[in-house]
Design a protein around this motif. Structure first.
Motif, short mmCIF file in Angstrom:
data_model
loop_
_atom_site.label_atom_id
_atom_site.label_comp_id
_atom_site.label_asym_id
_atom_site.label_seq_id
_atom_site.Cartn_x
_atom_site.Cartn_y
_atom_site.Cartn_z
N HIS A 1 0.85 -1.19 0.00
CA HIS A 1 0.00 0.00 0.00
C HIS A 1 0.88 1.24 0.00
O HIS A 1 2.12 1.14 0.04
N GLN A 2 0.27 2.41 -0.04
CA GLN A 2 1.02 3.65 -0.16
C GLN A 2 1.99 3.89 0.99
O GLN A 2 3.09 4.42 0.77
N ASP B 1 3.68 1.64 2.64
CA ASP B 1 4.85 0.82 2.31
C ASP B 1 5.66 1.50 1.20
O ASP B 1 6.89 1.49 1.22
N GLY B 2 4.95 2.05 0.22
CA GLY B 2 5.62 2.72 -0.89
C GLY B 2 6.42 3.92 -0.43
O GLY B 2 7.55 4.15 -0.89
N LYS B 3 5.87 4.70 0.48
CA LYS B 3 6.59 5.86 1.02
C LYS B 3 7.84 5.40 1.76
O LYS B 3 8.90 6.04 1.68
N TYR B 4 7.74 4.29 2.46
CA TYR B 4 8.90 3.75 3.18
C TYR B 4 9.95 3.27 2.18
O TYR B 4 11.15 3.47 2.38
N TRP B 5 9.53 2.63 1.09
CA TRP B 5 10.46 2.18 0.04
C TRP B 5 11.21 3.37 -0.55
O TRP B 5 12.42 3.34 -0.73
N ILE B 6 10.47 4.45 -0.83
CA ILE B 6 11.10 5.67 -1.37
C ILE B 6 12.10 6.22 -0.37
O ILE B 6 13.24 6.56 -0.74
N TYR C 1 3.10 -1.72 -10.15
CA TYR C 1 3.68 -0.55 -9.51
C TYR C 1 2.56 0.25 -8.85
O TYR C 1 1.46 0.35 -9.39
N ILE C 2 2.82 0.80 -7.67
CA ILE C 2 1.86 1.59 -6.92
C ILE C 2 2.27 3.05 -6.99
O ILE C 2 3.45 3.38 -6.80
N VAL D 1 6.25 2.94 -7.42
CA VAL D 1 7.04 2.03 -6.60
C VAL D 1 6.65 0.59 -6.95
O VAL D 1 5.46 0.27 -7.03
N PRO D 2 7.64 -0.30 -7.16
CA PRO D 2 7.31 -1.70 -7.47
C PRO D 2 6.69 -2.40 -6.26
O PRO D 2 7.09 -2.15 -5.12
N THR D 3 5.74 -3.27 -6.52
CA THR D 3 5.10 -4.01 -5.43
C THR D 3 6.01 -5.09 -4.86
O THR D 3 5.75 -5.61 -3.79
N ASP D 4 7.07 -5.43 -5.57
CA ASP D 4 8.07 -6.37 -5.06
C ASP D 4 9.39 -6.06 -5.73
O ASP D 4 9.47 -5.96 -6.96
N SER D 5 10.42 -5.88 -4.94
CA SER D 5 11.75 -5.59 -5.49
C SER D 5 12.80 -6.09 -4.52
O SER D 5 12.50 -6.49 -3.40
N THR D 6 14.04 -6.07 -4.96
CA THR D 6 15.17 -6.45 -4.12
C THR D 6 16.08 -5.24 -3.98
O THR D 6 16.46 -4.63 -4.99
#
Length: 148
Positions: free
Chosen positions: A32-33, A35-40, A97-98, A110-115
């Motif tokens: 969700h968004q 998680d996406g903000k945390y990824w960024i 991507y979200i 942001v990808p929903t799954d990445s490494t």
């Protein structure tokens, strides 16, 4: 090894021990968004840690910051001082991507799954190394001091 002249067999000789780089790769699912903000934030932080203070910036000429690595409990990775040598982010084409809003305005995808992978170099000051005691290390007395 010491290889004497006119001898078929070299003799092993200890010179010193060295700490190798640490390579860490982790899957980063985004559902969700938030998680996406945390990824960024995580990717921006890691990229920032690979940069020295250069150009029109404060503390010009300073090297990249030293970060502390912690994970898996006190006896595995505890307060290890490191420099982030590199980081890579996989942006796969076979995942969704979200769209995530960012504080500076606009949106990021942001990808929903990445490494995310990082290469860390443990780094110790000379004064810290002078305080090292193998006896204390073996007995667990230096757990929180960052030695590996």
């Amino acid at each position: 090894d010491v290889a004497p002249i006119h001898n078929n067999y070299p003799f092993p000789a200890y010179q010193n021990s060295q700490i190798a780089q640490l390579s860490i790769a982790g899957e980063f699912p985004v559902q969700h968004q938030d998680d996406g903000k945390y990824w960024i934030a995580a990717t921006h932080f890691l990229r920032s840690c690979t940069k020295m203070f250069y150009g029109n910036t404060s503390n010009k000429g300073a090297p990249p910051p030293i970060v502390k690595l912690n994970g898996y409990g006190d006896f595995v990775l505890k307060n290890i001082p490191c420099v982030v040598e590199s980081m890579t982010t996989e942006l796969p084409n076979n995942v969704d991507y979200i769209r995530c809003p960012v504080p500076t305005g606009g949106n990021q995808w942001v990808p929903t799954d990445s490494t995310i992978s990082v290469i860390l170099k443990p780094i110790y000051s000379r004064s810290k190394v002078e305080q090292f005691s193998l006896d204390n290390f073996v007995n667990g007395g230096l757990i929180d001091q960052g030695y590996i």
